[in-house]
Design an enzyme around this catalytic site. Structure first.
Site, PDB file in Angstrom:
ATOM      1  N   CYS A 236       0.777  -1.237   0.118  1.00 32.09           N
ATOM      2  CA  CYS A 236       0.037   0.020  -0.103  1.00 32.09           C
ATOM      3  C   CYS A 236       0.783   1.116  -0.081  1.00 32.09           C
ATOM      4  O   CYS A 236       0.883   2.390   0.846  1.00 32.09           O
ATOM      5  CB  CYS A 236      -0.775  -0.026   1.060  1.00 32.09           C
ATOM      6  SG  CYS A 236      -1.822  -1.743   1.428  1.00 32.09           S
ATOM      7  N   ALA A 237       1.841   1.212  -1.109  1.00 33.21           N
ATOM      8  CA  ALA A 237       2.989   2.162  -0.857  1.00 33.21           C
ATOM      9  C   ALA A 237       2.707   3.595  -1.199  1.00 33.21           C
ATOM     10  O   ALA A 237       3.305   4.444  -0.972  1.00 33.21           O
ATOM     11  CB  ALA A 237       4.104   1.565  -1.858  1.00 33.21           C
ATOM     12  N   GLY A 240       4.099   7.517  -1.960  1.00 37.64           N
ATOM     13  CA  GLY A 240       5.423   6.942  -1.783  1.00 37.64           C
ATOM     14  C   GLY A 240       6.570   7.525  -0.897  1.00 37.64           C
ATOM     15  O   GLY A 240       7.588   7.209  -1.149  1.00 37.64           O
ATOM     16  N   GLY A 241       6.096   8.252  -0.009  1.00 41.36           N
ATOM     17  CA  GLY A 241       7.094   8.719   0.928  1.00 41.36           C
ATOM     18  C   GLY A 241       7.859   7.831   1.712  1.00 41.36           C
ATOM     19  O   GLY A 241       9.111   7.680   1.704  1.00 41.36           O
ATOM     20  N   LYS A 242       7.399   6.534   2.112  1.00 42.00           N
ATOM     21  CA  LYS A 242       8.025   5.422   2.668  1.00 42.00           C
ATOM     22  C   LYS A 242       8.875   4.639   1.725  1.00 42.00           C
ATOM     23  O   LYS A 242       9.887   4.391   2.166  1.00 42.00           O
ATOM     24  CB  LYS A 242       6.912   4.749   3.519  1.00 42.00           C
ATOM     25  CG  LYS A 242       6.151   5.300   4.667  1.00 42.00           C
ATOM     26  CD  LYS A 242       4.964   4.437   5.170  1.00 42.00           C
ATOM     27  CE  LYS A 242       4.135   5.207   6.112  1.00 42.00           C
ATOM     28  NZ  LYS A 242       3.130   6.422   5.380  1.00 42.00           N
ATOM     29  N   ASP A 257       0.996  -1.264  -4.872  1.00 45.29           N
ATOM     30  CA  ASP A 257      -0.298  -0.585  -4.326  1.00 45.29           C
ATOM     31  C   ASP A 257      -1.388  -0.760  -5.606  1.00 45.29           C
ATOM     32  O   ASP A 257      -0.737  -1.056  -6.708  1.00 45.29           O
ATOM     33  CB  ASP A 257       0.035   0.982  -4.659  1.00 45.29           C
ATOM     34  CG  ASP A 257      -0.858   1.588  -3.632  1.00 45.29           C
ATOM     35  OD1 ASP A 257      -0.854   2.043  -2.474  1.00 45.29           O
ATOM     36  OD2 ASP A 257      -2.134   1.963  -4.285  1.00 45.29           O
ATOM     37  N   ASP A 283      -3.357  -5.489  -5.975  1.00 46.00           N
ATOM     38  CA  ASP A 283      -4.114  -5.711  -4.908  1.00 46.00           C
ATOM     39  C   ASP A 283      -3.488  -6.591  -3.984  1.00 46.00           C
ATOM     40  O   ASP A 283      -3.106  -7.836  -4.267  1.00 46.00           O
ATOM     41  CB  ASP A 283      -5.447  -6.151  -5.197  1.00 46.00           C
ATOM     42  CG  ASP A 283      -6.467  -6.221  -3.857  1.00 46.00           C
ATOM     43  OD1 ASP A 283      -5.873  -6.219  -2.687  1.00 46.00           O
ATOM     44  OD2 ASP A 283      -7.502  -6.674  -4.104  1.00 46.00           O
ATOM     45  N   ASP A 299       1.658  -0.188   5.631  1.00 45.34           N
ATOM     46  CA  ASP A 299       0.862   1.219   5.904  1.00 45.34           C
ATOM     47  C   ASP A 299      -0.380   0.849   5.365  1.00 45.34           C
ATOM     48  O   ASP A 299      -0.929   1.372   4.296  1.00 45.34           O
ATOM     49  CB  ASP A 299       1.462   2.308   5.365  1.00 45.34           C
ATOM     50  CG  ASP A 299       1.112   3.498   5.791  1.00 45.34           C
ATOM     51  OD1 ASP A 299       0.559   3.678   6.968  1.00 45.34           O
ATOM     52  OD2 ASP A 299       0.894   4.395   4.948  1.00 45.34           O
ATOM     53  N   CYS A 352      -2.591   5.586   9.945  1.00 42.28           N
ATOM     54  CA  CYS A 352      -2.666   6.884  10.143  1.00 42.28           C
ATOM     55  C   CYS A 352      -4.271   7.225  10.769  1.00 42.28           C
ATOM     56  O   CYS A 352      -4.902   7.962  10.307  1.00 42.28           O
ATOM     57  CB  CYS A 352      -2.559   7.906   9.085  1.00 42.28           C
ATOM     58  SG  CYS A 352      -3.608   7.601   7.461  1.00 42.28           S
TER      59      CYS A 352
END
Length: 403
Positions: A236-237, A240-242, A257, A283, A299, A352
């Site tokens: 679930c990237a 893309g910050g991570k 993702d 998926d 995430d 989050c």
């Protein structure tokens, strides 16, 4: 066709449509923008519509209290006059719009309807000098839920934080000191700048020195440390910050993702920063990696109630039933991804969300069902964290080790 409406009316019409999309149809504010602003040509007017709607959502209980104070009979929640008054009042009371500009651009929205009522209530509010409270009132159901989970201090901190959008947080891709920027560092490789900063004009942006990422969102990847060429799955990237954090830390990253458009943004950022990752559109519940990996960062999709400062719509559209369904999805993803990890590998799960059903409960259930995994570290970031420096998004994260 040329509209006879005063300049600025199309933006206000779009703002009303945005409110309707969130409050009556339960749509995210950002995803509703294209449809709501379909007849708004100028980008600055689209931005204005979004800003008005977002501010109205930050202040909705207090705006409705003013409206109810000025009407003999309480307007229905979905009444046209209530929507128009929310948009009209929030402009002078929270955004600094001159009252005459606010009401003149809203009244055409109620032509042939409750125009006299809207004009009368707005005029009474302006003449009486009514104001909105400095600290907004949270929606009653949200405040009740968070009070039961975290206590009154967290509810008070959340109310203070939603008063305005957050500052700008940057994560840095390359080692060494950051470009000459005037900000606050809350962690290694992090810099905080004032809200409203134009990130694309900052020195170092074009060269790929950094990307935008809230300090809380940077915590999950930090739990994995340096990669030293090992393989990690970022599930679930997007956006893309991570992924970029992990690549910068020396991991060989596979970013997965289901959203092709959001992965396109990730690809653009990888190109700008010069970082590398394999990108797969899939998926997670149907995809399987070709071999076990050294580490996994999940995430997971969640209610996003922890990022209410950025997306105030979540406070008005996320209900307990949706939270329960998302928690179930997270548990299923966590269980599936765990089988892809090598013995001794690390699995980080994060959301989050400010709902314990999505964070602590999911992690506890996973730990209880998988004796081959050990919970090494967990962290709950609540409203109030870094508040003296502008606050932080609410997050839950946990790191497991496969035995």
């Amino acid at each position: 066709m040329i509209s006879a409406d005063p300049p600025g009316t199309p933006a206000r019409r779009a703002a009303v449509r945005l409110l309707d999309a969130v409050l009556r149809r339960g749509l995210p504010l950002e995803s509703a923008l294209d449809s709501a602003a379909r007849d708004v040509a100028r980008p600055e007017d689209r931005a204005l519509a979004y800003a008005i709607a977002a501010e109205a959502l930050r202040r909705l209980p207090d705006l409705d209290a003013l409206i109810d104070r000025a009407t003999k009979q309480r307007l229905a929640e979905d009444a046209k006059a209530r929507f128009a008054l929310r948009i009209a009042l929030v402009q002078p009371l929270a955004l600094g719009t001159p009252p005459h500009a606010a009401i003149s651009t809203v009244l055409p929205l109620v032509d042939g309807g409750p125009r006299r009522l809207v004009h009368g209530v707005f005029g009474a509010a302006m003449r009486a000098g009514w104001t909105l409270p400095e600290v907004p009132t949270l929606p009653a159901d949200v405040a009740c839920r968070w009070r039961a989970a975290w206590g009154e201090d967290v509810v008070a901190a959340a109310a203070r934080l939603i008063a305005s959008p957050p500052p700008l947080d940057l994560s840095f891709a390359l080692p060494g000191p950051p470009p000459a920027l005037d900000g606050i560092s809350l962690a290694p490789g992090h810099l905080r700048l004032p809200r409203g900063t134009n990130v694309t004009s900052l020195p170092g942006f074009a060269e790929g020195r950094f990307w935008v990422q809230d300090i809380s969102a940077s915590r999950p990847a930090r739990l994995l440390g340096e990669g030293h060429g090992r393989i990690v799955l970022d599930l679930c990237a997007a956006p893309g910050g991570k992924t970029m954090q992990l690549a910068a830390a020396g991991w060989r990253v596979t970013a997965v993702d289901s959203s092709e458009s959001r992965l396109a943004r990730l690809a653009d950022n990888l190109g700008r920063t010069g970082l590398a990752a394999e990108i797969i559109t899939a998926d997670v519940m149907r995809w399987t990696p070709p071999a076990p990996v050294d580490a996994i960062l999940l995430d997971a999709p969640c209610s996003a109630t922890g990022i209410f400062r950025r997306h105030p719509d979540v406070l008005h559209r996320v209900r307990p039933r949706a939270i329960a369904a998302l928690a179930q999805t997270q548990g299923a993803m966590l269980a599936r991804a765990a089988d892809w990890l090598k013995p001794g590998g690390a699995l980080v799960y994060s959301v989050c969300s400010l709902e314990p059903e999505e964070g602590e409960a999911v992690a506890s259930a996973f730990a209880a069902s998988r004796p081959d995994f050990t919970l090494e570290e967990s962290e709950r970031i609540l409203p109030g964290a870094h508040e003296e420096a502008g606050g932080a998004d609410a997050f839950y994260l946990a790191r497991f080790r496969r035995n």
